[in-house]
Design a protein around this motif. Structure first.
Motif, PDB file in Angstrom:
ATOM      1  N   THR A 124       2.440  -7.420 -19.626  1.00 16.73           N
ATOM      2  CA  THR A 124       1.230  -6.961 -18.949  1.00 16.73           C
ATOM      3  C   THR A 124       1.334  -5.489 -18.588  1.00 16.73           C
ATOM      4  OG1 THR A 124       0.707  -9.154 -18.087  1.00 16.73           O
ATOM      5  CG2 THR A 124      -0.215  -7.279 -16.908  1.00 16.73           C
ATOM      6  N   THR A 125       2.505  -5.063 -18.109  1.00 12.90           N
ATOM      7  CA  THR A 125       2.676  -3.652 -17.754  1.00 12.90           C
ATOM      8  C   THR A 125       2.524  -2.755 -18.974  1.00 12.90           C
ATOM      9  OG1 THR A 125       4.121  -4.199 -15.891  1.00 12.90           O
ATOM     10  CG2 THR A 125       4.281  -1.967 -16.776  1.00 12.90           C
ATOM     11  N   GLY A 239       5.310   5.813  -2.898  1.00 14.28           N
ATOM     12  CA  GLY A 239       4.874   5.936  -4.286  1.00 14.28           C
ATOM     13  C   GLY A 239       3.698   5.017  -4.567  1.00 14.28           C
ATOM     14  N   TRP A 240       3.575   4.567  -5.802  1.00  9.84           N
ATOM     15  CA  TRP A 240       2.519   3.621  -6.164  1.00  9.84           C
ATOM     16  C   TRP A 240       2.908   2.237  -5.650  1.00  9.84           C
ATOM     17  CZ3 TRP A 240      -2.126   4.862  -8.183  1.00  9.84           C
ATOM     18  CH2 TRP A 240      -2.281   6.150  -8.726  1.00  9.84           C
ATOM     19  N   HIS A 241       2.043   1.640  -4.825  1.00 11.76           N
ATOM     20  CA  HIS A 241       2.356   0.351  -4.223  1.00 11.76           C
ATOM     21  C   HIS A 241       1.070  -0.381  -3.858  1.00 11.76           C
ATOM     22  CE1 HIS A 241       1.689   2.844  -0.645  1.00 11.76           C
ATOM     23  NE2 HIS A 241       1.530   1.734   0.047  1.00 11.76           N
ATOM     24  N   VAL A 242       1.217  -1.641  -3.472  1.00  8.96           N
ATOM     25  CA  VAL A 242       0.088  -2.470  -3.069  1.00  8.96           C
ATOM     26  C   VAL A 242       0.173  -2.704  -1.564  1.00  8.96           C
ATOM     27  CG1 VAL A 242      -1.150  -4.630  -3.418  1.00  8.96           C
ATOM     28  CG2 VAL A 242       0.143  -3.620  -5.313  1.00  8.96           C
ATOM     29  N   HIS A 243      -0.936  -2.475  -0.876  1.00 11.88           N
ATOM     30  CA  HIS A 243      -0.982  -2.708   0.568  1.00 11.88           C
ATOM     31  C   HIS A 243      -2.410  -3.035   0.972  1.00 11.88           C
ATOM     32  CE1 HIS A 243      -0.065  -2.426   4.812  1.00 11.88           C
ATOM     33  NE2 HIS A 243      -1.056  -1.562   4.963  1.00 11.88           N
ATOM     34  N   ASN A 267       0.368  -8.981 -10.613  1.00 10.02           N
ATOM     35  CA  ASN A 267      -0.325  -8.127 -11.573  1.00 10.02           C
ATOM     36  C   ASN A 267      -0.780  -6.820 -10.935  1.00 10.02           C
ATOM     37  OD1 ASN A 267      -0.160  -9.418 -14.110  1.00 10.02           O
ATOM     38  ND2 ASN A 267      -1.657 -10.938 -13.452  1.00 10.02           N
ATOM     39  N   ALA A 268      -1.078  -6.831  -9.655  1.00 10.26           N
ATOM     40  CA  ALA A 268      -1.355  -5.573  -8.963  1.00 10.26           C
ATOM     41  C   ALA A 268      -0.118  -4.688  -8.959  1.00 10.26           C
ATOM     42  CB  ALA A 268      -1.823  -5.856  -7.534  1.00 10.26           C
ATOM     43  N   LEU A 269       1.053  -5.317  -8.806  1.00  7.78           N
ATOM     44  CA  LEU A 269       2.294  -4.546  -8.856  1.00  7.78           C
ATOM     45  C   LEU A 269       2.561  -4.037 -10.274  1.00  7.78           C
ATOM     46  CD1 LEU A 269       4.691  -3.585  -7.148  1.00  7.78           C
ATOM     47  CD2 LEU A 269       5.898  -5.673  -7.828  1.00  7.78           C
ATOM     48  N   ASN A 270       2.220  -4.851 -11.284  1.00  9.23           N
ATOM     49  CA  ASN A 270       2.330  -4.375 -12.667  1.00  9.23           C
ATOM     50  C   ASN A 270       1.439  -3.155 -12.890  1.00  9.23           C
ATOM     51  OD1 ASN A 270       4.109  -6.456 -13.373  1.00  9.23           O
ATOM     52  ND2 ASN A 270       2.461  -7.802 -14.059  1.00  9.23           N
TER      53      ASN A 270
END
Length: 453
Positions: A124-125, A239-243, A267-270
């Motif tokens: 997926t990434t 960095g790039w992250h989900v929150h 998938n959000a982390l991907n």
């Protein structure tokens, strides 16, 4: 790195007649048409192999050390373990083993490559990376373990190569501009022989990568890669992250994770990994982020098949580890779910899965396949409070799931195990699941975007 031209005048065999093997034969014939070539394949593949290339010397059996010693170079398909005793013995006798991946890197040393690996998330990434790069107008190749052998694109031209590498291939990569490691769990122990060797083989990508990007949420992975001179992390607040349901770049909100067509926090982390990778090689990742809304989820990866018999059917046949099954269940939080688990038994540890199930009275589990009895026994020993059924095979498991699932609930195929006890590969298992659900054809679609665009 080995080049095709360097094989001229040498005794060469190809081992494996899957897509990788065929791509290798085609490339060798195109560049070295007069080179005598042998092929080792299964007995059932002999007729097809001779029709594919009448000039091949075809052997319908697995070569032993003595047979391998009759060649200078063997082009091995990735599914054949590099640790087979015959291969180890042949290496000691001077036989060189290479692969389609290694040959491509030998031919294309100047290609701009982002190589992605990981126990889960790598496909997926890689696909997200290609999709996002193309949204910026970058001519991008999507290939590798994701379903298109690199040698099939030997003469293709791209500004960026998004390449997925399995743990079987990471040691075969030439220098890459950026290596990405999405996750690292226990898997493929039958190929690598031990967890330690699997981890070491996976991390060979770090040796090939000028810059390395890794999942900052996996502390073990962070520790194992801290010596890399140019390492970046994703998944962390700086960095790039989900929150809070959003994809962030540092403190800035960039994209609503709910708008990503591929469901689930993983998938959000991907998506964060893909955006961080783009940024690491100099592209405008925030400008690409809106294209996350138009990404087509990969088949067999939390793929919604539709509704039938009052149930919603989801195909996650790509799930071949217990951790992947847990991630799939997390993505369906709040839904009533019947999950089908089990398949080929390669000795993976299911204890984390069993512990996570101890509080899941809401869940229905159907354990099937070769390791189904082992999983079911572990759940019973842990006093799993939900509903547990056993089935011998996938067809029986689907019937058991359908029989007891409440209307409007989800039937999820997320086996946490390979398919080889009943099917050739996870895709065949996913297609069969769709057929059994009464939704045949939904799982047959290929991965969108393969090749160069």
């Amino acid at each position: 790195m080995t080049t095709l031209a360097s094989l001229l005048g040498r005794r060469v065999a190809v081992w494996g007649f899957g897509r990788e093997g065929r791509a290798a034969i085609h490339a060798l014939r195109k560049r070295l048409p007069a080179l005598p070539l042998a092929l080792y394949c299964s007995e059932a593949e002999q007729v097809e192999a001779r029709a594919f290339d009448p000039a091949l010397a075809v052997f319908g059996h697995e070569p032993d050390a003595a047979a391998l010693a009759g060649y200078d170079v063997v082009v091995k398909s990735p599914g054949i373990s590099a640790y087979k005793p015959a291969i180890l013995a042949a290496r000691e006798r001077g036989v060189q083993f290479t692969s389609g991946t290694a040959l491509w890197f030998g031919e294309r040393p100047d290609a701009r490559v982002i190589a992605v690996t990981g126990t889960k998330g790598k496909s997926t990434t890689t696909a997200l990376l290609a999709h996002l790069a193309r949204s910026l107008g970058v001519r991008t190749a999507l290939a590798g373990n994701i379903g298109l052998p690199l040698l099939e694109l030997l003469d293709g031209e791209a500004a960026l190569w998004a390449i997925e590498l399995s743990s079987f291939q990471t040691g075969e990569a030439g220098p890459v501009e950026l290596g990405v490691i999405t996750s690292l769990y226990e898997e493929h122990l039958d190929w690598h022989g031990s967890r330690e060797r699997y981890v070491a083989d996976k991390l060979k990508l770090a040796d090939a990568a000028r810059t390395l990007l890794v999942n900052g949420l996996q502390l073990g992975l962070v520790e194992r890669t801290e010596a890399h001179p140019r390492r970046l992390l994703f998944g962390r607040p700086d960095g790039w992250h989900v929150h809070g349901g959003w994809i962030h770049r540092g403190g800035a909100r960039v994209f609503d994770a709910a708008r990503i067509a591929a469901p689930g926090a993983h998938n959000a982390l991907n998506a964060c990994a893909a955006l961080a990778a783009l940024e690491a090689v100099g592209y405008d990742a925030p400008a690409a982020a809106p294209a996350l809304a138009t990404f087509l989820p990969l088949p067999h990866r939390l793929q919604p098949l539709g509704s039938h018999d009052g149930l919603d059917w989801i195909n996650d046949s790509i799930s071949t580890t217990p951790q992947a099954t847990l991630a799939a269940l997390d993505s369906l939080a709040g839904r009533a779910v019947t999950v089908i688990v089990g398949g080929h038994d390669r000795g993976l540890d299911w204890s984390d899965f069993v512990r996570a199930m101890e509080a899941r009275a809401d869940l229905r589990i159907v354990a099937q396949g070769a390791n189904g009895p082992r999983i079911a026994a572990a759940l019973r020993d842990a006093h799993f409070p939900g509903s547990l059924a056993e089935a011998q095979n996938l067809a029986e498991a689907v019937e058991a799931a359908r029989a007891g699932a409440p209307s409007g609930s989800v039937v999820l195929l997320s086996p946490g195990a390979p398919s080889f006890d009943q099917f050739r590969d996870y895709a065949a298992r996913g297609r069969r699941f769709a057929e059994l659900a009464g939704l045949e054809g939904h799982a047959a679609a290929g991965i969108a975007g393969l090749g160069i665009a």
